[in-house]
Design a protein around this motif. Structure first.
Motif, short mmCIF file in Angstrom:
data_model
loop_
_atom_site.label_atom_id
_atom_site.label_comp_id
_atom_site.label_asym_id
_atom_site.label_seq_id
_atom_site.Cartn_x
_atom_site.Cartn_y
_atom_site.Cartn_z
N THR A 123 0.81 -1.22 0.00
CA THR A 123 0.00 0.00 0.00
C THR A 123 0.85 1.27 0.00
N ASP A 124 2.02 1.24 0.64
CA ASP A 124 2.89 2.42 0.59
C ASP A 124 3.31 2.71 -0.85
N ARG A 125 3.65 1.66 -1.58
CA ARG A 125 4.08 1.84 -2.98
C ARG A 125 2.91 2.25 -3.87
N VAL A 126 1.75 1.68 -3.63
CA VAL A 126 0.57 2.04 -4.42
C VAL A 126 0.22 3.51 -4.20
N GLN A 127 0.25 3.97 -2.96
CA GLN A 127 -0.08 5.37 -2.68
C GLN A 127 0.94 6.33 -3.31
N ARG A 128 2.21 5.95 -3.30
CA ARG A 128 3.22 6.79 -3.96
C ARG A 128 2.98 6.85 -5.46
N TRP A 129 2.61 5.72 -6.05
CA TRP A 129 2.33 5.66 -7.48
C TRP A 129 1.16 6.58 -7.81
N LEU A 130 0.10 6.48 -7.01
CA LEU A 130 -1.05 7.36 -7.21
C LEU A 130 -0.66 8.84 -7.12
N ALA A 131 0.14 9.16 -6.10
CA ALA A 131 0.57 10.56 -5.91
C ALA A 131 1.38 11.04 -7.11
N ASP A 132 2.23 10.17 -7.64
CA ASP A 132 3.02 10.55 -8.81
C ASP A 132 2.13 10.84 -10.02
N LEU A 133 0.96 10.20 -10.06
CA LEU A 133 0.01 10.42 -11.15
C LEU A 133 -0.87 11.65 -10.90
N GLY A 134 -0.74 12.23 -9.70
CA GLY A 134 -1.61 13.33 -9.33
C GLY A 134 -3.02 12.87 -9.04
N LEU A 135 -3.15 11.61 -8.61
CA LEU A 135 -4.45 11.00 -8.34
C LEU A 135 -4.54 10.55 -6.89
N ASN B 171 -7.08 8.00 -3.83
CA ASN B 171 -7.81 6.77 -3.58
C ASN B 171 -9.14 6.71 -4.33
N ASP B 172 -9.84 7.82 -4.42
CA ASP B 172 -11.16 7.84 -5.05
C ASP B 172 -11.11 7.67 -6.56
N ASP B 173 -9.92 7.76 -7.15
CA ASP B 173 -9.81 7.55 -8.59
C ASP B 173 -9.81 6.07 -8.96
N PHE B 174 -9.61 5.20 -7.96
CA PHE B 174 -9.69 3.77 -8.20
C PHE B 174 -11.14 3.36 -8.45
N GLN B 175 -11.34 2.43 -9.38
CA GLN B 175 -12.65 1.85 -9.61
C GLN B 175 -12.83 0.52 -8.87
N CYS B 176 -11.77 0.03 -8.23
CA CYS B 176 -11.91 -1.16 -7.39
C CYS B 176 -12.46 -0.76 -6.03
N GLY B 177 -13.11 -1.68 -5.35
CA GLY B 177 -13.69 -1.37 -4.06
C GLY B 177 -12.70 -1.54 -2.92
N PRO B 178 -13.02 -0.98 -1.74
CA PRO B 178 -12.17 -1.19 -0.56
C PRO B 178 -12.20 -2.65 -0.14
N GLN B 179 -11.09 -3.13 0.37
CA GLN B 179 -10.97 -4.53 0.78
C GLN B 179 -10.15 -4.64 2.04
N TRP B 180 -10.62 -5.43 2.99
CA TRP B 180 -9.82 -5.66 4.20
C TRP B 180 -8.53 -6.37 3.81
N PRO B 181 -7.38 -5.93 4.32
CA PRO B 181 -6.11 -6.57 3.98
C PRO B 181 -6.09 -8.03 4.39
N GLN B 182 -5.50 -8.85 3.55
CA GLN B 182 -5.23 -10.24 3.93
C GLN B 182 -4.03 -10.30 4.86
N ASP B 183 -3.16 -9.32 4.79
CA ASP B 183 -2.01 -9.23 5.68
C ASP B 183 -2.48 -8.96 7.11
N SER C 169 -4.39 5.03 -18.89
CA SER C 169 -5.51 5.91 -19.23
C SER C 169 -5.09 7.38 -19.22
N LYS C 170 -4.29 7.76 -18.22
CA LYS C 170 -3.83 9.15 -18.16
C LYS C 170 -2.94 9.48 -19.35
N ALA C 171 -2.07 8.55 -19.71
CA ALA C 171 -1.15 8.80 -20.83
C ALA C 171 -1.90 9.04 -22.13
N ASN C 172 -3.06 8.40 -22.26
CA ASN C 172 -3.82 8.50 -23.50
C ASN C 172 -4.99 9.48 -23.42
#
Length: 330
Positions: A88-100, A102-114, A146-149
């Motif tokens: 999740t740390d890496r995913v959030q950094r990736w999102l931030a780099d895109l200027g996006l 959590n709400d830009d995801f179309q997947c739903g929230p999920q309890w961590p398996q970890d 999607s952003k690139a295009n």
């Protein structure tokens, strides 16, 4: 049509108690079947086992390089992760780099398996976010492309340009026209194919080299998976343990409802299997058994035995039985 065959057995008190049936195929670089169990032409959804196919346009198009994506991010694009901090740390950094966000995801929230991540949310009286979803790495790849295009935000709709491209890529790799699609757990379309078709696609990944743009992209994705198996799954899961035990010989990927694939570059082989009752424990046992048959894994390695031949224990830690490959695999 060939019926599903016994692939995995459960023994208790010296008796066969239950069993799991399925279909499995090993395919060479020419698409020919080397060995098969059950019906190679059984049609099913590959679910998350198809994520490296879904990530292929991201790399093949040059977008991954344009956005400076690392091998860790490419591994996450192929991942069904556990929502641990390493994910999740890496995913959030990736999102931030895109200027996006959590709400830009179309997947739903999920309890961590970890477990530590899940317990941390519970102790804080907090709720999971969409970035905890096991497919959030894949969706980061979707958002990047999607952003690139300049494509719209509804990227999981079947007629969205992204999904049109992904269907085309999927059909090219499995070398079949998909007979239909369903909605995956992360809300994205998942296209059906034969088990043979998925094994054929994995053999194409296995035999790919840098001589073509697509081949180079496939090499990068399979290498990213093998370099970062803990990002593809988590430190406590089968994909991580089996890839580490193979020491760079194979990339493996689980899918929901008993699907599993393997990419074996050294032998230019692809493997796909489907357990018909959807049991993950059986798909893990079966893929480990097949990879042992192919010489990719050592059946005596404790990390491999934990999936190929696990002992079964009760709540008092007493050994009550064992799971093992059926005679067709063993």
């Amino acid at each position: 049509m060939t019926q599903a065959v016994d692939l995995v057995e459960i023994w208790r008190g010296g008796r066969l108690e239950s069993w799991h049936q399925g279909h499995a195929v090993v395919v060479d670089e020419g698409g020919d079947i080397i060995e098969a169990w059950g019906d190679p032409e059984a049609v099913t959804f590959p679910r998350s086992s198809a994520k490296m196919i879904q990530a292929l346009p991201l790399v093949e198009s040059g977008v991954a390089d344009r956005f400076g994506l690392t091998s860790e991010q490419l591994a996450l694009a192929c991942a069904s992760h556990s929502g641990a901090a390493i994910h999740t740390d890496r995913v959030q950094r990736w999102l931030a780099d895109l200027g996006l966000g959590n709400d830009d995801f179309q997947c739903g929230p999920q309890w961590p398996q970890d477990i530590p991540a899940r317990n941390g949310l519970i102790k804080a009286d907090d709720s999971p976010c969409r970035y905890h979803n096991n497919c959030s790495g894949k969706h980061c790849g979707f958002l990047t492309l999607s952003k690139a295009n300049g494509w719209g935000p509804d990227y999981v709709e079947i007629d969205h340009p992204l999904q049109v491209l992904l269907k085309q890529t999927f059909e090219e790799l499995v070398e079949e026209s998909s007979p239909g699609w369903g909605i995956d757990g992360c809300s994205a379309p998942n296209h059906a194919s034969t088990v043979h078709g998925m094994a054929r696609a994995m053999a194409t990944f296995a035999s790919a080299d840098d001589s073509t743009t697509r081949g180079a992209a496939m090499v990068r994705l399979r290498e990213a998976m093998m370099a970062h198996p803990e990002l593809v799954s988590n430190t406590d899961r089968a994909c991580n343990h089996l890839m580490r035990a193979a020491k760079g010989k194979v990339a493996v990927k689980t899918g929901a409802e008993g699907f599993f694939i393997a990419i074996i570059p050294g032998q230019k082989l692809g493997v796909a299997l489907r357990i018909v009752d959807g049991a993950t424990r059986a798909s893990e046992c079966a893929i480990a058994a097949i990879l042992c048959k192919l010489g990719v894994l050592d059946a005596e390695d404790p990390a491999v035995k934990a999936y190929r031949n696990p002992v079964l224990k009760n709540f008092a830690s007493l050994v009550t039985g064992e799971m093992r490959p059926a005679s067709t695999l063993a």
